[in-house]
Write a protein that holds these residues in place. Structure first.
Motif: not given
Length: 329
Positions: A123-149
């Motif tokens: 769980a820690d590894i997947l959380l860290w991966f999500a945070k790294r990837a989502m650091s490039f996101a720029k959401p206007k609202g309160g939801v950020t989505i990342m589709d790994l596929h």
């Protein structure tokens, strides 16, 4: 002797006056300590109505089950459950559809949770991966989505592809290995819980990471708190799973996952409080309408991993797909 007689008569007269005064005092009303009581029958009824309304008003505002909805906790954040669930009657349309797929028909419809499928390290590894990837996101609202596929990541009103950004190296082989292992364990757990042939259960689209905050919604996709049925939203879904990567009331406030007993006229809610590493899964038909409570503080991370019984709707494991299209190291 004469003086004694006179004194005796004087005492008798004094006692008689005292007795008469006491009788007069007893006949007078005693002043009430807290003011007069209502004297009319209507006044008494009105007073009772006021008291009843006050009690009902207090119960309405301070009861945890407002709007006459009963609420039951299926899983609390502070507890660890090896396996816990609640059976529900399968929706007829769901059964008609899934009966087309032998080996993938559940012995019962249900909602389940398990805290021992995924390790804290995973769980820690997947959380860290999500945070790294989502650091490039720029959401206007309160939801950020990342589709790994597909690599799709929320960016303003659209998406960018995380595998085609100028920044490289934040998706590692280890991340994809862990994701694949976790997905396999969840798939096997679903097959075991519902008595399925695991080879008849396939990964399907969409499967994604999500981050929820208290930022105001900018479009309908930011409004995750609306009740819905997964099978109505995504026709390929037969079984839905969620892996929580953060803790309720520690990393965020609000954000509970809430099942309803009925989509049209709900009277009972069943709640799941997210816990890092907790897996929640359920049959995706109308027997399990649900929504996510609005997050009021912090950040709520989770992964939605969906499965189908329809082989034509399956998707490749992201490790194989990503390695083929965008080799990582």
């Amino acid at each position: 002797m004469a003086q004694d007689v006179k004194y005796k008569k004087k005492q008798e007269a004094k006692l008689q006056n005292t007795s008469s005064k006491n009788e007069d005092d007893a006949s007078k009303p005693v002043p009430l300590r807290y003011g007069p009581l209502p004297k009319l029958k209507g006044q008494r009824i009105f007073s009772r109505i006021v008291v009843v309304i006050s009690v009902l008003t207090y119960a309405w505002f301070f009861s945890p089950t407002q709007n006459n909805k009963k609420e039951t906790a299926l899983a609390l954040q502070g507890y660890v459950y090896q396996s816990r669930g609640q059976s529900v009657k399968c929706d007829r349309a769901y059964l008609e559809d899934i009966n087309k797929y032998p080996g993938c028909i559940p012995k019962k419809c249900a909602r389940m949770i398990n805290d021992e499928i995924v390790t804290q390290s995973e769980a820690d590894i997947l959380l860290w991966f999500a945070k790294r990837a989502m650091s490039f996101a720029k959401p206007k609202g309160g939801v950020t989505i990342m589709d790994l596929h597909s690599g799709a990541l929320t960016y303003e009103d659209s998406f960018i592809n995380i595998y085609k950004t100028s920044e490289q190296g934040f998706v590692t082989t280890r991340d994809l290995f862990i994701y694949r292992d976790v997905r396999n364990k969840i798939q096997k757990s679903i097959a075991l819980a519902f008595n399925l042939d695991v080879t008849k259960l396939y990964l399907t689209h969409p499967t994604f990471f999500s981050r929820m905050t208290n930022k105001e919604p900018q479009n309908i996709h930011d409004e995750y708190w609306h009740p819905h049925v997964d099978k109505d939203t995504y026709d390929s879904f037969h079984y839905t799973s969620l892996l929580y990567l953060s803790d309720h009331n520690i990393d965020f406030v609000g954000g509970r996952f809430i099942y309803q007993d009925n989509l049209q006229n709900p009277k009972e809610n069943v709640t799941v409080e997210p816990r890092k590493g907790r897996v929640s899964f359920f049959t995706s038909g109308a027997e399990n309408p649900h929504f996510v409570e609005r997050v009021t503080e912090g950040e709520r991370y989770a992964i939605t991993i969906s499965f189908t019984c329809d082989e034509t709707k399956k998707i490749a494991d992201p490790f194989d797909a990503v390695q083929h299209a965008h080799p990582v190291h």
